[in-house]
Design an enzyme around this catalytic site. Structure first.
Site, PDB file in Angstrom:
ATOM      1  N   ARG A   1       0.843  -1.195   0.000  1.00 27.87           N
ATOM      2  CA  ARG A   1       0.000   0.000   0.000  1.00 27.87           C
ATOM      3  C   ARG A   1       0.883   1.252   0.000  1.00 27.87           C
ATOM      4  NH1 ARG A   1      -5.211   1.509   0.645  1.00 27.87           N
ATOM      5  NH2 ARG A   1      -5.919   2.906   2.283  1.00 27.87           N
TER       6      ARG A   1
ATOM      7  N   THR B   1     -11.191   0.949  -7.254  1.00 29.49           N
ATOM      8  CA  THR B   1     -10.242  -0.074  -6.870  1.00 29.49           C
ATOM      9  C   THR B   1     -10.514  -1.256  -7.776  1.00 29.49           C
ATOM     10  OG1 THR B   1     -10.299   0.751  -4.636  1.00 29.49           O
ATOM     11  CG2 THR B   1      -9.625  -1.527  -4.873  1.00 29.49           C
TER      12      THR B   1
ATOM     13  N   THR C   1      -5.268  -0.403  -5.988  1.00 27.69           N
ATOM     14  CA  THR C   1      -6.109   0.764  -6.192  1.00 27.69           C
ATOM     15  C   THR C   1      -5.317   2.044  -6.384  1.00 27.69           C
ATOM     16  OG1 THR C   1      -7.985   1.962  -5.215  1.00 27.69           O
ATOM     17  CG2 THR C   1      -6.258   1.286  -3.702  1.00 27.69           C
TER      18      THR C   1
ATOM     19  N   ASN D   1      -7.225   4.535  -5.281  1.00 27.55           N
ATOM     20  CA  ASN D   1      -8.277   5.029  -4.408  1.00 27.55           C
ATOM     21  C   ASN D   1      -9.467   5.493  -5.236  1.00 27.55           C
ATOM     22  OD1 ASN D   1      -9.662   5.526  -2.098  1.00 27.55           O
ATOM     23  ND2 ASN D   1      -8.870   7.587  -1.812  1.00 27.55           N
TER      24      ASN D   1
ATOM     25  N   GLU E   1      -4.581   8.222  -2.426  1.00 31.54           N
ATOM     26  CA  GLU E   1      -4.796   7.349  -1.269  1.00 31.54           C
ATOM     27  C   GLU E   1      -4.737   8.094   0.055  1.00 31.54           C
ATOM     28  OE1 GLU E   1      -6.290   3.950  -1.300  1.00 31.54           O
ATOM     29  OE2 GLU E   1      -4.834   4.067  -2.925  1.00 31.54           O
TER      30      GLU E   1
ATOM     31  N   SER F   1      -9.834  -0.696   3.457  1.00 32.69           N
ATOM     32  CA  SER F   1     -10.889  -1.699   3.606  1.00 32.69           C
ATOM     33  C   SER F   1     -10.671  -2.879   2.657  1.00 32.69           C
ATOM     34  CB  SER F   1     -12.258  -1.089   3.287  1.00 32.69           C
ATOM     35  OG  SER F   1     -12.524  -0.014   4.146  1.00 32.69           O
TER      36      SER F   1
ATOM     37  N   GLY G   1     -14.680   0.799  -1.807  1.00 27.47           N
ATOM     38  CA  GLY G   1     -14.428   1.680  -0.664  1.00 27.47           C
ATOM     39  C   GLY G   1     -14.793   0.978   0.624  1.00 27.47           C
TER      40      GLY G   1
HETATM   41  O1  DON Z   1      -8.111   1.127   0.549  1.00 30.17           O
HETATM   42  C1  DON Z   1      -9.305   1.397   0.563  1.00 30.17           C
HETATM   43  O2  DON Z   1     -10.087   0.949   1.363  1.00 30.17           O
HETATM   44  C2  DON Z   1      -9.845   2.336  -0.495  1.00 30.17           C
HETATM   45  N1  DON Z   1      -8.795   3.193  -0.967  1.00 30.17           N
HETATM   46  C3  DON Z   1     -10.444   1.507  -1.593  1.00 30.17           C
HETATM   47  C4  DON Z   1     -11.029   2.346  -2.684  1.00 30.17           C
HETATM   48  C5  DON Z   1     -12.025   1.623  -3.500  1.00 30.17           C
HETATM   49  O3  DON Z   1     -12.410   0.510  -3.256  1.00 30.17           O
HETATM   50  C6  DON Z   1     -12.579   2.363  -4.644  1.00 30.17           C
HETATM   51  N2  DON Z   1     -13.425   1.505  -5.475  1.00 30.17           N
HETATM   52  N3  DON Z   1     -14.563   1.374  -5.686  1.00 30.17           N
END
Ligand code: DON
Length: 577
Positions: A100, A374, A392, A394, A413, A446, A467
C-alpha cells in the site's frame, strides 16, 4: 412451461442436491479444469491465463495481470497506487504482501486543514498533496521474486505490448473512462492520453499509451529500482514539486513492501485468510462472521428481515472498531486477537436487541467516518496455488493526474487517512486518531483479498472494490455461498445491503429487500433505503474450487474451478482453461 408432476418432483429433488442446471438468477459460473483468472478487464484475464498455460504459477499470473491492468483498466489498475496480495500456496502456507502507499516523509497530521481548522475541499483527493508513495511495482516485484517462477521480462511483456500497440476500447472500457473524463481533462498529461484530441474516446477506438509502455519497459529492464531509484521516480518527484506536492526522492528510495501473516479466522468450518492491518478488511470480515456464526443464517434465509437485522447489527458493531481502533501496525497497537475472537463475538451478540434496531450513537463517541475506484482479481493455477489481489488508486483514476513523461496515473490514497476526526471521507467513513496522518504511515484500508480453505484445500478466492463497502461485499459473497447455497455467480450478483456504523442507515441495492421485509425492518426502527449517490456496489471477482456451489462441492460432483465476475460491470471476464 408445463411439466408433468413427476418430472417436477424429480426436478426439485435434483435441485435440492445442487445438481440442477436451471433456476439460476444469474448465468452459470465459468468452468476451467486447470486454472482460472477473474479480473475486471477481459484482456488482463487473458494475460493471466496465457501465463498459466505457459507454465507460470498463480503468482506469476497475478504479477502479469497487475501490470496489464495498469494498461487496460486505468481507472484502478496501476503502477502509481498500491494494494494487497493474499497468497495461499498449494502446500497450505499463506502469506500477505502489503504494498500500500505510504505517507510522504513531509506529510503532517493537519496537512489538509485550512486556517479555519476545516478540511480544504479537494486537497486530499484532487491535488498532488493527495498522492502517497506508490507501492504496486515493489509489491509485484517482491511477489515475483519470492513466490513466482518466471522472469520479469516475460511477465511484463504483455503489458508493454498492450500499452505500445494499444487495445480496442469496448463498451465496458468506455463506461469506465467516462467516469473520469471530466477530471482527466483538467490535467494536460492525463488528457493527452485518455482523451482523443480533447474529446472522449468512442467504442472501437484504439487506446495507445506510449509513455506508459516506456515506463513498463524500464521496469522490465531495471526491475523495481527503475521505478524507485531511477528516472520514473525523478519524473514523479519533479511533477509533484512543480504542482505543490511534497513527494521527494527519499520517499521512493525508502519504500518497502511489508510481508506479514494474513488475518485468520473460521466460519462454519471454513478457514479464512484475509488482509491484516493496514487493512481493516480481514479483521472486520472475521468480526462480522464470528457474530453471525451464532445464528442459523441459512434457516433464516437470504434477504429476510431477521437475517438482515442480524447482519446490520454485526456490521454496526464491527465498523465502530474499524473506524476507531485500527491503523498502520507500525504506528498503532491493533487489537487483532480481540476482534477475531469468538468470545468477543459472544459479547457483541449479547448486546444485540432481539426486537429493536441498535443505535449507532450509543456505541461510541469521539470519532469520525472513511472513501471509491479499486480493482480485485482472483487467480488459481493447476496445482491449487491461489492468489487474491486488491489494488487501487483510491478514487476513480486516483488524482486523475499523470506525471509528465511517465504515463502513470497517481493515486489519491492519502484521503483514506483521518483528515479530521469526525469528518467523513470519500466513502463517508468517520474515523479517529488511530488513522491520523504521519510520515511513512499507510492509511487504513478496507481492501479484503480473501482466500477460504477447508480440510487443507482451497475453497474460495474472493474480493472486491467498493471503498468502505468492500468488507460487506466480500462478506455477503461468502455468506451467499456458505449459508445460502448460491452458486458463485449468483452469490456475487445477488443484491446487497451495507451498514457502516455512521451514518446510522442501512443502505440497500434496488430489490435487495422486499417491500414486506422493508416494512418489518422499519417497524423495528431501522432507517433503510437506497443510496442515490452510490450506484456501483463494487465488482466482486471470485473463484470456487471443486463445484459451482456448495452442494456440488460437498457431493464431490464437480471438478475443477468455477469463476465469476460481477455482473454489475461489463469489462471484466472470468477465463478458465
Ligand atoms: O483502501 C481502501 O479501502 C480504499 N482506498 C479503496 C477504494 C475503493 O475501493 C474504490 N473503489 N470502488
Amino acid at each position: 412451461m408445463h411439466q408433468p408432476i413427476l418430472t417436477r418432483l424429480s426436478f426439485v429433488v435434483a435441485l435440492w442436491a445442487g445438481a440442477a442446471p436451471a433456476f439460476a438468477a444469474s448465468p452459470a459460473p465459468v468452468e476451467g479444469q486447470n486454472g482460472m483468472v477473474v479480473t475486471a478487464q477481459h484482456l488482463a484475464s487473458q494475460v493471466g491465463v496465457d501465463v498459466l498455460k505457459a507454465g507460470g504459477n498463480a503468482v506469476d499470473a497475478a504479477v502479469a495481470v497487475g501490470y496489464a491492468l495498469a494498461v487496460v483498466y486505468p481507472t484502478a489498475g496501476n503502477l502509481g497506487g498500491g494494494g494487497f496480495m493474499t497468497i495461499r500456496m498449494a502446500d497450505g502456507t499463506t502469506t500477505f504482501l502489503d504494498f500500500r502507499e505510504r505517507a510522504p516523509l513531509a506529510a503532517t497530521k493537519d496537512m489538509y486543514l485550512g486556517p479555519d481548522g476545516n478540511p480544504i475541499p479537494g486537497a486530499s483527493t484532487e491535488t498532488y498533496l493527495a498522492v502517497g508513495t506508490p507501492g504496486s511495482v515493489a509489491g509485484f516485484e517482491m511477489a515475483r521474486e519470492k513466490y513466482g517462477t518466471r522472469p520479469r521480462e516475460e511477465l511484463l511483456a504483455p503489458a508493454i505490448r498492450l500499452a505500445s500497440e494499444g487495445f480496442v476500447l469496448e463498451q465496458g472500457d468506455i463506461a469506465s473512462l467516462a467516469e473520469g473524463n471530466e477530471r482527466l481533462a483538467q490535467d494536460p498529461a492525463a488528457a493527452g492520453i485518455f482523451l482523443k484530441d480533447g474529446k472522449p474516446y468512442a467504442m472501437g477506438d484504439r487506446l495507445v499509451q506510449a509513455d506508459l509502455a516506456k515506463s513498463l519497459t524500464q521496469i522490465s529492464e531495471g526491475g523495481a529500482d527503475a521505478f524507485y531509484k531511477g528516472g520514473i521516480a525523478d519524473l514523479i518527484v519533479k511533477a509533484s514539486q512543480a504542482n505543490g506536492g511534497i513527494l521527494a526522492r527519499e520517499d521512493f528510495e525508502q519504500y518497502k513492501v511489508r510481508e506479514m501473516a494474513p488475518v485468520t479466522c473460521s466460519y462454519r468450518g471454513y478457514e479464512i485468510a484475509s488482509s491484516p492491518p493496514p487493512s481493516s478488511g480481514g479483521l472486520i470480515i472475521c468480526e462480522i462472521l464470528n457474530v453471525l456464526e451464532g445464528y442459523p443464517i441459512s434457516y433464516l434465509g437470504y434477504g429476510s428481515a431477521e437475517t438482515t437485522r442480524l447482519m446490520v447489527e454485526a456490521m454496526r458493531h464491527a465498523y465502530v472498531d474499524r473506524n476507531t481502533a485500527l491503523g498502520d501496525p507500525d504506528f498503532v497497537q491493533n487489537p487483532v486477537e480481540k476482534l477475531t475472537s469468538k468470545a468477543y463475538a459472544d459479547e457483541i451478540r449479547s448486546r444485540i436487541d432481539a426486537y429493536r434496531a441498535g443505535v449507532s450513537a450509543d456505541l461510541k463517541v469521539n470519532v469520525s467516518p472513511e472513501s471509491p475506484e479499486t480493482t480485485h482479481y482472483s487467480i488459481i493455477d493447476k496445482d491449487g496455488n491461489a492468489v487474491a489481489v486488491t489494488y487501487t488508486l483510491n478514487g476513480s483514476f486516483g488524482t486523475a493526474k499523470v506525471a509528465e513523461g511517465t504515463g502513470i496515473l497517481l493515486n489519491n490514497e492519502m484521503d483514506d487517512f483521518t483528515v479530521k476526526p469526525g469528518v467523513p471521507n470519500l466513502y463517508g467513513l468517520v474515523q479517529g486518531e488511530a488513522n491520523a496522518i504521519a510520515p511513512r504511515k499507510s492509511p487504513l484500508s478496507s481492501m479484503s483479498p480473501t482466500i477460504l480453505s477447508k480440510d487443507g484445500k482451497p475453497f474460495m478466492v474472493i474480493g472486491s472494490p467498493g471503498g468502505s463497502r468492500i468488507i460487506t461485499i466480500t462478506l455477503q459473497a461468502i455468506m451467499n455461498v456458505v449459508d445460502h447455497g448460491m452458486d458463485l455467480q449468483e452469490a456475487i450478483d445477488a443484491p446487497r445491503i451495507h451498514h457502516q456504523w455512521l451514518p446510522d442507515r442501512v443502505f440497500m441495492e434496488p430489490r435487495a429487500l422486499s417491500p414486506d421485509t422493508l416494512r418489518l425492518l422499519t417497524g423495528m426502527g431501522y432507517n433503510v433505503g437506497i443510496d442515490p449517490d452510490w450506484t456501483i456496489w463494487g465488482e466482486a471477482a471470485g473463484i470456487l474450487v471443486g463445484g459451482k456451489n456448495l452442494a456440488q462441492i460437498e457431493d464431490g460432483d464437480g471438478t475443477g474451478y468455477y469463476g465469476a465476475i460481477d455482473s454489475r460491470a461489463s469489462a471484466g471476464a472470468a477465463i478458465g482453461y
